[in-house]
Design an enzyme around this catalytic site. Structure first.
Site, PDB file in Angstrom:
ATOM      1  CE  LYS A 111      54.244  67.162  15.354  1.00 45.44           C
ATOM      2  NZ  LYS A 111      54.914  68.110  16.256  1.00 45.44           N
ATOM      3  NE  ARG A 125      50.099  65.490  18.212  1.00 45.25           N
ATOM      4  CZ  ARG A 125      51.270  65.630  18.832  1.00 45.25           C
ATOM      5  NH1 ARG A 125      51.338  66.337  19.956  1.00 45.25           N
ATOM      6  NH2 ARG A 125      52.362  65.072  18.370  1.00 45.25           N
ATOM      7  CD  GLU A 172      53.510  75.147  21.443  1.00 47.37           C
ATOM      8  OE1 GLU A 172      53.843  73.986  21.751  1.00 47.37           O
ATOM      9  OE2 GLU A 172      52.653  75.390  20.577  1.00 47.37           O
TER      10      GLU A 172
END
Length: 440
Positions: free
Chosen positions: A279, A175, A315
């Site tokens: 992220k 990720r 989210e």
């Protein structure tokens, strides 16, 4: 270590430890502290909190522990005793730092070191462990000016035998590389990432919360542009660090009671074609104002809607949304290009499938919320947080509508999923999917 062949001091210094081999009781100045096995002695001999030992002949003979020998380590831990096998001394024993293990929250705490690695001239240099919590950075660094920065979050857990395991670091490696690629940063080989995490946990093993305390060692890998650029372009130098800290529950009380959430309608977290699925640091900066405003209104967690229509669930501030339909055994979570894929969510989906639930990754319309019996916020930091209600406010701050779930107690599916993933992380059940990586 003072052995019987040497004269014993006439009086023990304050931190000198004496072992009474007959009763196996550890004493400091003749005060009983804790019952102890001789397997602990080699470990205590290297501890900064112990200055000397006086050993009886029988104690010396028993300094060769077997793999089956275990000991209880006190250190003021009130929540549980720490059972550690002699094998754990290969990397050291977790939970030996002087910390209030039962009182940990999710906050920064100083530890021994962090790991640092520099990318220059097209390659990664050797990693180093650094004890200073500060870094020197060029004033023209692209991370400071253009937000060329991304990070990860993962945890390491102590098991009952004293070993320590990281939970799915390979997924975090994948990720961070996807996030880095989105803002043009170099790839970190998966094996390099995992080794870096292993090494920093090993160096900070004393700060891994003991088994049974409910805590974990949180790892925060961070990759950022550290070279100078004034024009908008990627850096030529990058710094990768991994910092660690012992943590407890993200929201106080953990799974004890559901939290109330606020549906945010006057701010957006991420644009549909932006960097919401990466992220990167800037995503979280966008959440600072709405997050603080929600807390002032009594809501510890925020739920964002899609930026385009404000009709779909996306989210929470720092975690994914999961809706549970117990009647039809459905696990439903949003699928959106602006939602960060959660490794915890991915793990829970696998567990749900193992248990015979149907997993749906799709758009979730706001009007569907009443269909769910339980709502969950999930992520590395929160693990699983039950959400008791989600409230919408009008322009004047008055309640417009409220969706209620298992508001008084934790839902049955939420608890079962939480218990299962925590049992895997703690080494209490079979790790059938090979998610745990041993620190060695």
């Amino acid at each position: 270590i003072v052995t019987p062949s040497q004269p014993a001091p006439s009086s023990l210094p304050q931190k000198c430890i004496n072992l009474d081999n007959t009763t196996k009781i550890l004493k400091i100045k003749n005060r009983h502290i804790m019952r102890i096995s001789s397997a602990l002695l080699p470990l205590l001999a290297t501890s900064q909190t112990c200055l000397a030992f006086i050993l009886s002949p029988a104690s010396q003979q028993s300094l060769r522990p077997t793999q089956s020998q275990k000991f209880n380590l006190g250190h003021g831990i009130s929540s549980s005793s720490l059972s550690v096998s002699a094998a754990s001394t290969e990397v050291g024993a977790p939970g030996t730092a002087d910390l209030p293990w039962s009182e940990l929250g999710f906050e920064f705490r100083p530890t021994k070191s962090h790991l640092k690695m520099i990318y220059r001239d097209g390659k990664w240099e050797e990693a180093e462990l650094v004890e200073s919590p500060y870094i020197n950075i060029h004033i023209g660094a692209t991370a400071l000016h253009y937000g060329q920065s991304c990070f990860e979050g993962l945890k390491a857990f102590a098991h009952d035998d004293g070993s320590v395991y990281m939970f799915r670091p390979d997924e975090n490696a994948k990720r961070i590389n996807k996030s880095g690629a989105r803002v043009i940063m170099p790839e970190i080989p998966v094996a390099t990432f995992i080794q870096a995490c292993n090494d920093v946990v090993k160096d900070n093993i004393a700060y891994v919360p003991p088994y049974g305390s409910g805590g974990a060692l949180y790892l925060r890998p961070l990759l950022f542009g550290s070279g100078p650029r004034i024009g908008l372009q990627p850096s030529e130098e990058y710094t990768f660090i991994v910092m660690v800290m012992p943590v407890g529950d993200y929201y106080k009380g953990g799974l004890a009671k559901p939290v109330d959430g606020l549906i945010v309608e006057d701010y957006d977290r991420a644009a549909p074609l932006g960097v919401g699925a990466a992220k990167v640091a800037g995503n979280y900066a966008a959440d600072l104002i709405p997050n603080m405003e929600a807390k002032k209104k009594g809501f510890p967690i925020c739920l964002y809607l899609d930026a385009l229509t404000h009709t779909k669930v996306e989210e929470f501030s720092t975690s994914n949304f999961i809706g549970i339909d117990n009647t039809n055994k459905r696990y439903v979570t949003p699928k959106s290009p602006s939602v960060l894929p959660s490794i915890t969510n991915k793990s829970l989906q696998t567990i749900a499938l193992d248990e015979g639930m149907t997993v749906e990754q799709r758009d979730i319309e706001l009007v569907e919320l009443p269909d769910f019996d339980e709502a969950i916020a999930c992520g590395t930091a929160v693990v699983v947080t039950p959400v008791g209600s989600l409230t919408r406010l009008d322009a004047d701050g008055e309640e417009k509508s409220k969706y209620e779930f298992a508001s008084e107690d934790v839902g049955e599916t939420t608890r079962r999923l939480y218990d299962q993933v925590r049992s895997i992380q703690n080494g209490e059940v079979e790790d059938r999917h090979s998610w745990n990586f041993k620190v060695q």
